[in-house]
Design an enzyme around this catalytic site. Structure first.
Site, PDB file in Angstrom:
ATOM      1  N   ASP A  61       0.827  -1.199   0.000  1.00  0.00           N
ATOM      2  CA  ASP A  61       0.000   0.000   0.000  1.00  0.00           C
ATOM      3  C   ASP A  61       0.866   1.255   0.000  1.00  0.00           C
ATOM      4  O   ASP A  61       2.059   1.214   0.310  1.00  0.00           O
ATOM      5  CB  ASP A  61      -0.950   0.011   1.201  1.00  0.00           C
ATOM      6  CG  ASP A  61      -0.217   0.022   2.540  1.00  0.00           C
ATOM      7  OD1 ASP A  61       0.811  -0.670   2.655  1.00  0.00           O
ATOM      8  OD2 ASP A  61      -0.669   0.714   3.466  1.00  0.00           O
ATOM      9  N   GLU A  78      -0.070  -0.966   5.656  1.00  0.00           N
ATOM     10  CA  GLU A  78       1.051  -0.567   6.502  1.00  0.00           C
ATOM     11  C   GLU A  78       1.028   0.925   6.815  1.00  0.00           C
ATOM     12  O   GLU A  78       1.510   1.337   7.874  1.00  0.00           O
ATOM     13  CB  GLU A  78       2.386  -0.926   5.810  1.00  0.00           C
ATOM     14  CG  GLU A  78       3.611  -0.796   6.711  1.00  0.00           C
ATOM     15  CD  GLU A  78       4.240   0.590   6.738  1.00  0.00           C
ATOM     16  OE1 GLU A  78       5.095   0.859   7.610  1.00  0.00           O
ATOM     17  OE2 GLU A  78       3.873   1.442   5.886  1.00  0.00           O
TER      18      GLU A  78
END
Length: 363
Positions: free
Chosen positions: A77, A135
């Site tokens: 991400d 994350e």
């Protein structure tokens, strides 16, 4: 039948090209599904890998019966895009860069890992490759943390590497991270008659002075010097333009050396801001370097570098809590992470690929 809407990743391309493919599939936190699907599809044809999916986290493991196992992970991400996709190449002062969101944090590292996962059919150690989601948001959503809770057996290893941007150098451990809100309370009144109220925003003045005067520590831990930081990162309060505010909140971020636990960090903040109401909203333990592990020493030798400290928090802390020594190693200057002009020097991508390939091949 192949889904015609599924993005296709070609892992036979160079790690630079794979980086560009990954970045051009937008995957801001919470929107990782298409990229996770593409990664899974790209890996499933490789018989030497056992594939497991958990949410939008993909785990690919070799099971060759090697004496040791290494875990190599990266998050897929990114922070939100800001007119920095699609990617492009640019040259600055003679250095070629790949420009765009995710190039540094941390799709270049993921690309290197995908390239090697596909090609290294018989590494000298068994390898668990992990690409995970969420994350860049609150720790409770983190895909690696979810794997640790739901499938801890997939994280078992003797050593771990996280592909966070380190400019192709090794960074050991990481600082811990604490976010909290400090609240002041007052009494509402009409601003024309302020003396009958009490201004909660004004009560933040001594706290802001304390923050401005605070001298962060530099702490040596196992030979690496970690620099701490304590900063206000947000402020809120106020009712209307003619009302004395009865509440104000200051949002504070404390980055602390891995010599301190989260509990010790909280105690330090309560001592520093004694008398104020403090509410912890996010916390994450730091990680000691763990560079005395034999595999860590061999890795340092293979990539030809000396370790440095990691100032920011990274998921090496999750491995540390599991008793697995872990380091950060990946392409990209961390100062360009999340920047609007985020860009990675392409030589760092190939350097990290060469370093990891050499180490995993030699054992």
């Amino acid at each position: 039948m192949t889904d015609p809407t599924l993005p296709i990743l070609d892992l036979t391309q160079t790690s630079i090209d794979i980086t560009r493919q990954l970045c051009d599939i937008e995957s801001v936190s919470g929107n990782e599904r298409h990229l996770a699907d593409a990664i899974q599809a790209a890996l499933e044809g490789h018989d030497h890998l056992e594939i497991t999916r958990n949410g939008d986290a993909i785990v690919a493991r070799t099971n060759l019966g090697r004496r040791q196992r290494v875990v190599i992970a990266g998050h897929i991400d990114t922070v939100p895009v800001n007119n920095n996709l699609p990617t492009r190449f640019e040259r600055i002062d003679g250095v070629e860069y790949l420009w765009g969101r995710g190039t540094v944090d941390m799709k270049a590292g993921c690309a290197v890992q995908l390239k090697l996962a596909a090609e290294l059919t018989a590494p000298a150690v068994d390898v668990t490759w992990i690409w995970y989601d969420h994350e860049e948001v609150s720790a409770d959503l983190n895909g690696l943390g979810r794997l640790a809770r739901e499938h801890p057996e997939l994280l078992v290893g003797d050593f771990a590497i996280l592909g966070e941007p380190t400019s192709a150098e090794v960074e050991g451990g990481c600082n811990g991270n604490l976010r909290f809100e400090l609240r002041t309370s007052g009494l509402r009144a009409h601003s024309a008659r302020a003396w009958v109220g009490h201004n909660a925003i004004h009560d933040l003045a001594p706290v802001l002075t304390t923050l401005a005067d605070y001298q962060p520590r530099e702490v040596e831990v196992e030979g690496l010097v970690y620099r701490e930081g304590l900063n206000a990162v947000g402020i809120s309060g106020g009712v209307a333009g003619n009302v004395i505010p009865d509440q104000a909140d200051l949002h504070i971020n404390y980055r602390f050396a891995p010599s301190r636990s989260v509990a010790e960090a909280i105690d330090h903040m309560r001592e520093l801001f004694e008398g104020y109401e403090i509410t912890v909203v996010d916390e994450a333990e730091g990680a000691r370097p763990g560079l005395d592990a034999p595999l860590a020493q061999h890795f340092l030798h293979a990539v030809g570098g000396a370790a440095k400290p990691k100032y920011g928090w990274t998921d090496v802390a999750r491995f540390s809590m599991l008793g697995i020594p872990a380091v950060n190693y990946g392409p990209g200057n961390p100062l360009k992470a999340h920047a609007d002009d985020e860009r990675v020097a392409v030589w760092e991508i190939t350097e990290c690929e060469h370093g990891l390939r050499t180490w995993l091949t030699e054992g």
